[in-house]
Design an enzyme around this catalytic site. Structure first.
Site, PDB file in Angstrom:
ATOM      1  CB  THR A 124      -0.910   0.006   1.254  1.00 36.21           C
ATOM      2  OG1 THR A 124      -1.497   1.295   1.413  1.00 36.21           O
ATOM      3  CG2 THR A 124      -0.145  -0.317   2.534  1.00 36.21           C
ATOM      4  CG  ASP A 125      -1.097   5.097  -0.837  1.00 37.59           C
ATOM      5  OD1 ASP A 125      -1.595   4.480   0.126  1.00 37.59           O
ATOM      6  OD2 ASP A 125      -1.687   6.027  -1.429  1.00 37.59           O
ATOM      7  CD  GLU A 126      -3.021   3.864   4.726  1.00 37.37           C
ATOM      8  OE1 GLU A 126      -2.696   3.704   5.909  1.00 37.37           O
ATOM      9  OE2 GLU A 126      -4.188   4.054   4.356  1.00 37.37           O
ATOM     10  CE1 TYR A 148      -3.746  -2.269   5.950  1.00 39.75           C
ATOM     11  CE2 TYR A 148      -3.303   0.027   5.429  1.00 39.75           C
ATOM     12  CZ  TYR A 148      -3.551  -1.275   5.020  1.00 39.75           C
ATOM     13  OH  TYR A 148      -3.603  -1.570   3.672  1.00 39.75           O
ATOM     14  CE  LYS A 152      -0.740  -4.475   3.061  1.00 39.96           C
ATOM     15  NZ  LYS A 152      -1.186  -5.799   2.532  1.00 39.96           N
TER      16      LYS A 152
HETATM   17  P1  NAD Z   1     -10.544  -6.412   2.508  1.00 35.30           P
HETATM   18  O1  NAD Z   1     -10.505  -6.144   3.971  1.00 35.30           O
HETATM   19  O2  NAD Z   1     -11.788  -6.095   1.745  1.00 35.30           O
HETATM   20  O3  NAD Z   1     -10.250  -7.980   2.246  1.00 35.30           O
HETATM   21  C1  NAD Z   1      -9.291  -8.694   2.970  1.00 35.30           C
HETATM   22  C2  NAD Z   1      -9.574 -10.184   2.755  1.00 35.30           C
HETATM   23  O4  NAD Z   1      -8.565 -10.919   3.439  1.00 35.30           O
HETATM   24  C3  NAD Z   1     -10.931 -10.648   3.319  1.00 35.30           C
HETATM   25  O5  NAD Z   1     -11.594 -11.453   2.389  1.00 35.30           O
HETATM   26  C4  NAD Z   1     -10.548 -11.443   4.564  1.00 35.30           C
HETATM   27  O6  NAD Z   1     -11.491 -12.484   4.881  1.00 35.30           O
HETATM   28  C5  NAD Z   1      -9.183 -11.988   4.173  1.00 35.30           C
HETATM   29  N1  NAD Z   1      -8.333 -12.311   5.331  1.00 35.30           N
HETATM   30  C6  NAD Z   1      -8.075 -11.520   6.413  1.00 35.30           C
HETATM   31  N2  NAD Z   1      -7.251 -12.158   7.264  1.00 35.30           N
HETATM   32  C7  NAD Z   1      -6.968 -13.367   6.702  1.00 35.30           C
HETATM   33  C8  NAD Z   1      -6.164 -14.457   7.094  1.00 35.30           C
HETATM   34  N3  NAD Z   1      -5.488 -14.458   8.264  1.00 35.30           N
HETATM   35  N4  NAD Z   1      -6.080 -15.528   6.265  1.00 35.30           N
HETATM   36  C9  NAD Z   1      -6.778 -15.566   5.090  1.00 35.30           C
HETATM   37  N5  NAD Z   1      -7.570 -14.558   4.685  1.00 35.30           N
HETATM   38  C10 NAD Z   1      -7.664 -13.471   5.472  1.00 35.30           C
HETATM   39  O7  NAD Z   1      -9.280  -5.700   1.901  1.00 35.30           O
HETATM   40  P2  NAD Z   1      -9.075  -4.939   0.498  1.00 35.30           P
HETATM   41  O8  NAD Z   1      -9.474  -3.543   0.651  1.00 35.30           O
HETATM   42  O9  NAD Z   1      -9.627  -5.777  -0.577  1.00 35.30           O
HETATM   43  O10 NAD Z   1      -7.479  -4.973   0.428  1.00 35.30           O
HETATM   44  C11 NAD Z   1      -6.828  -6.124  -0.112  1.00 35.30           C
HETATM   45  C12 NAD Z   1      -5.328  -5.917  -0.001  1.00 35.30           C
HETATM   46  O11 NAD Z   1      -4.973  -4.724  -0.694  1.00 35.30           O
HETATM   47  C13 NAD Z   1      -4.831  -5.741   1.433  1.00 35.30           C
HETATM   48  O12 NAD Z   1      -3.593  -6.395   1.533  1.00 35.30           O
HETATM   49  C14 NAD Z   1      -4.662  -4.234   1.576  1.00 35.30           C
HETATM   50  O13 NAD Z   1      -3.674  -3.929   2.513  1.00 35.30           O
HETATM   51  C15 NAD Z   1      -4.251  -3.852   0.161  1.00 35.30           C
HETATM   52  N6  NAD Z   1      -4.593  -2.494  -0.269  1.00 35.30           N
HETATM   53  C16 NAD Z   1      -5.877  -2.027  -0.143  1.00 35.30           C
HETATM   54  C17 NAD Z   1      -6.195  -0.755  -0.629  1.00 35.30           C
HETATM   55  C18 NAD Z   1      -7.584  -0.195  -0.494  1.00 35.30           C
HETATM   56  O14 NAD Z   1      -7.760   1.009  -0.695  1.00 35.30           O
HETATM   57  N7  NAD Z   1      -8.597  -0.984  -0.215  1.00 35.30           N
HETATM   58  C19 NAD Z   1      -5.198   0.033  -1.228  1.00 35.30           C
HETATM   59  C20 NAD Z   1      -3.890  -0.480  -1.325  1.00 35.30           C
HETATM   60  C21 NAD Z   1      -3.618  -1.746  -0.858  1.00 35.30           C
HETATM   61  O1  DAU Z   2      -3.997   4.374   0.825  1.00 33.32           O
HETATM   62  C1  DAU Z   2      -4.279   3.001   0.691  1.00 33.32           C
HETATM   63  C2  DAU Z   2      -5.119   2.577   1.866  1.00 33.32           C
HETATM   64  O2  DAU Z   2      -6.407   3.167   1.674  1.00 33.32           O
HETATM   65  C3  DAU Z   2      -5.250   1.060   2.013  1.00 33.32           C
HETATM   66  O3  DAU Z   2      -3.985   0.527   2.256  1.00 33.32           O
HETATM   67  C4  DAU Z   2      -6.224   0.711   3.141  1.00 33.32           C
HETATM   68  O4  DAU Z   2      -6.426  -0.687   3.206  1.00 33.32           O
HETATM   69  C5  DAU Z   2      -7.549   1.394   2.861  1.00 33.32           C
HETATM   70  O5  DAU Z   2      -8.459   1.165   3.921  1.00 33.32           O
HETATM   71  C6  DAU Z   2      -7.343   2.902   2.676  1.00 33.32           C
HETATM   72  O6  DAU Z   2      -6.934   3.528   3.919  1.00 33.32           O
HETATM   73  P1  DAU Z   2      -7.508   4.958   4.374  1.00 33.32           P
HETATM   74  O7  DAU Z   2      -7.357   5.074   5.821  1.00 33.32           O
HETATM   75  O8  DAU Z   2      -6.959   6.061   3.542  1.00 33.32           O
HETATM   76  O9  DAU Z   2      -9.050   4.748   3.914  1.00 33.32           O
HETATM   77  P2  DAU Z   2     -10.422   5.085   4.643  1.00 33.32           P
HETATM   78  O10 DAU Z   2     -11.506   4.789   3.659  1.00 33.32           O
HETATM   79  O11 DAU Z   2     -10.520   4.480   5.992  1.00 33.32           O
HETATM   80  O12 DAU Z   2     -10.324   6.655   4.822  1.00 33.32           O
HETATM   81  C7  DAU Z   2     -10.099   7.518   3.727  1.00 33.32           C
HETATM   82  C8  DAU Z   2      -9.948   8.922   4.278  1.00 33.32           C
HETATM   83  O13 DAU Z   2     -11.224   9.333   4.816  1.00 33.32           O
HETATM   84  C9  DAU Z   2      -8.975   9.040   5.427  1.00 33.32           C
HETATM   85  O14 DAU Z   2      -8.325  10.311   5.351  1.00 33.32           O
HETATM   86  C10 DAU Z   2      -9.858   8.991   6.681  1.00 33.32           C
HETATM   87  C11 DAU Z   2     -11.134   9.658   6.205  1.00 33.32           C
HETATM   88  N1  DAU Z   2     -12.391   9.175   6.841  1.00 33.32           N
HETATM   89  C12 DAU Z   2     -12.626   7.838   6.868  1.00 33.32           C
HETATM   90  C13 DAU Z   2     -13.768   7.342   7.449  1.00 33.32           C
HETATM   91  C14 DAU Z   2     -14.041   5.858   7.500  1.00 33.32           C
HETATM   92  C15 DAU Z   2     -13.298  10.086   7.350  1.00 33.32           C
HETATM   93  O15 DAU Z   2     -13.099  11.318   7.294  1.00 33.32           O
HETATM   94  N2  DAU Z   2     -14.448   9.600   7.936  1.00 33.32           N
HETATM   95  C16 DAU Z   2     -14.713   8.257   8.019  1.00 33.32           C
HETATM   96  O16 DAU Z   2     -15.767   7.871   8.597  1.00 33.32           O
END
Ligand code: NAD
Ligand code: DAU
Length: 335
Positions: A124-126, A148, A152
């Site tokens: 992730t970019d985080e 988190y 990661k």
């Molecule tokens: P998500 O939370 O929707 O899905 C995570 C999945 O992993 C779920 O299906 C869950 O059941 C499974 N899981 C959790 N723990 C597990 C374990 N111990 N063993 C097997 N399965 C397990 O997440 P997402 O938003 O789809 O993100 C997927 C990946 O992409 C993650 O690694 C996250 O860090 C990364 N990522 C997400 C974003 C975003 O904005 N959503 C951005 C960049 C990277």
């Molecule tokens: O940047 C990549 C990441 O993006 C992924 O690695 C993570 O898995 C994914 O959850 C996401 O993280 P963020 O923390 O950026 O996403 P989130 O949707 O939780 O929040 C987006 C922005 O909105 C953040 O600045 C927090 C803010 N926010 C979020 C929630 C849930 C609010 O202001 N109010 C809210 O209720």
């Protein structure tokens, strides 16, 4: 036939990725390995599990026996499995450390022992931490700020080390904030769409001027597909949407497309350790032929439509005990 194991394939990005791979590669078998935590949902794989080349196995990436069993004979591993929500990591970090760090280690160890030909770690970019100005490049330092992002970063760095030390062909993607169908309604965009549909307040953290780079899930999946097949082992690739927006801009756009009033916006206490800004330079990925196809405003409108037409899906998640308990604990004393 080649076999690809997709861990976390019942989650948001993983399920979109499985749908893409099943449709594009007739000579691939896909095994989805997922624990089905509160974030995993077999409904996300509706339709695709009917494909005889796609199989689901319930299991935990921290369980080395189960991992070895599912990886035996696999050519490729794509690791999406993670605890993924920053707010939950602040309340209760344990599962983040065990899944995102130790689980990744278990997968890497098994992949190395079983001769997996390609391992893609979805990072992730985080991991770069907050970037006040400019954009992160892949060689920048890693400076995560939340449990988190730190977990990661652990998985990301371990994955790289397995390539350098043991020669496991690892590639890493560092994606930005992803949005689109099947995203759990705890995250900003689906939370705000679903609250607005129900005329509930939209809780904006702090001043709402934090910046995220929004990436449509189809673009994130096309990037992972490309890096998996064309990326150089040992290298990381940034994946951003070229769509930097403040949270308040995104909130107002959502309200506008749902024809709801801005009076639903409610400023609430900020997230502890809240990163102010992320921004990615994606030249390295663009140099191997990728660019995001979705314009943010269009992708957002499509996403709003999807949540309007799939209310049973997100209402089930929001009505679950897990979500209610989280919401109560998160807001206890923070209003
Ligand atoms: P998500 O939370 O929707 O899905 C995570 C999945 O992993 C779920 O299906 C869950 O059941 C499974 N899981 C959790 N723990 C597990 C374990 N111990 N063993 C097997 N399965 C397990 O997440 P997402 O938003 O789809 O993100 C997927 C990946 O992409 C993650 O690694 C996250 O860090 C990364 N990522 C997400 C974003 C975003 O904005 N959503 C951005 C960049 C990277
Ligand atoms: O940047 C990549 C990441 O993006 C992924 O690695 C993570 O898995 C994914 O959850 C996401 O993280 P963020 O923390 O950026 O996403 P989130 O949707 O939780 O929040 C987006 C922005 O909105 C953040 O600045 C927090 C803010 N926010 C979020 C929630 C849930 C609010 O202001 N109010 C809210 O209720």
């Amino acid at each position: 036939m080649k076999t690809m194991v997709v861990t976390g394939g019942a989650g948001f990005i993983g399920s979109n990725f499985v749908r893409r791979i099943a449709g594009r590669y007739p000579d691939y078998r896909v095994i989805v390995f997922d624990l089905l935590t509160y974030a995993g949902n077999l409904d996300n794989l509706a339709g695709v599990l009917d494909n005889e080349r796609v199989r689901f196995v319930k299991g935990d990436i921290r369980d080395s026996a189960a991992v070895r069993e599912v990886l035996r004979g696999a050519n490729m591993v794509v690791n999406f499995a993670a605890e993924s929500f920053v707010d939950r990591s602040i309340l209760d970090p344990d599962g983040f450390i065990t899944t995102d760090v130790l689980g990744t280690f278990v997968l890497l160890q098994a992949s190395r022992e079983l001769g997996v030909e390609r391992f893609l770690q979805v990072s992730t970019d985080e991991v770069y931490g907050s970037v006040e100005e400019g954009s992160s490049v892949e060689t920048d330092g890693i400076l995560p700020n939340s449990p988190y992002s730190a977990s990661k970063a652990g998985g990301d760095l371990l994955a790289r080390s397995y390539c350098i030390t043991y020669g496991l062909p690892v590639v890493i993607t560092r994606g930005s904030n992803t949005y689109g169908p099947y995203q759990h309604p705890e995250k900003l965009i689906p939370l705000f769409i679903s609250n607005a549909i129900d005329d509930k307040p939209l809780p904006v953290y702090g001043d709402g001027l934090q910046v995220r780079d929004w990436l449509h899930v189809d673009d994130h999946c096309s990037a992972i597909d490309l890096v998996l097949h064309e990326g150089v082992p040992g290298e990381a690739y940034n994946v951003g949407g070229d769509s930097n927006r403040t949270n308040i801009e995104v909130t107002k756009l959502l309200l506008k497309s749902l024809n709801k009033p801005e009076s639903l916006i409610k400023y609430v206490a900020d997230r502890p350790g809240h990163d102010r800004r992320y921004s990615l330079n994606c030249d390295k990925l663009k140099a191997i032929g990728w660019k995001p196809a979705k314009v943010f405003e269009e992708g957002l409108r499509d996403t709003v439509e999807w949540y309007l037409h799939n209310q049973n899906w997100w209402r089930k998640a929001k009505d679950s005990d897990s979500y209610r308990e989280f919401d109560k604990a998160w807001y206890a004393g923070r209003k």
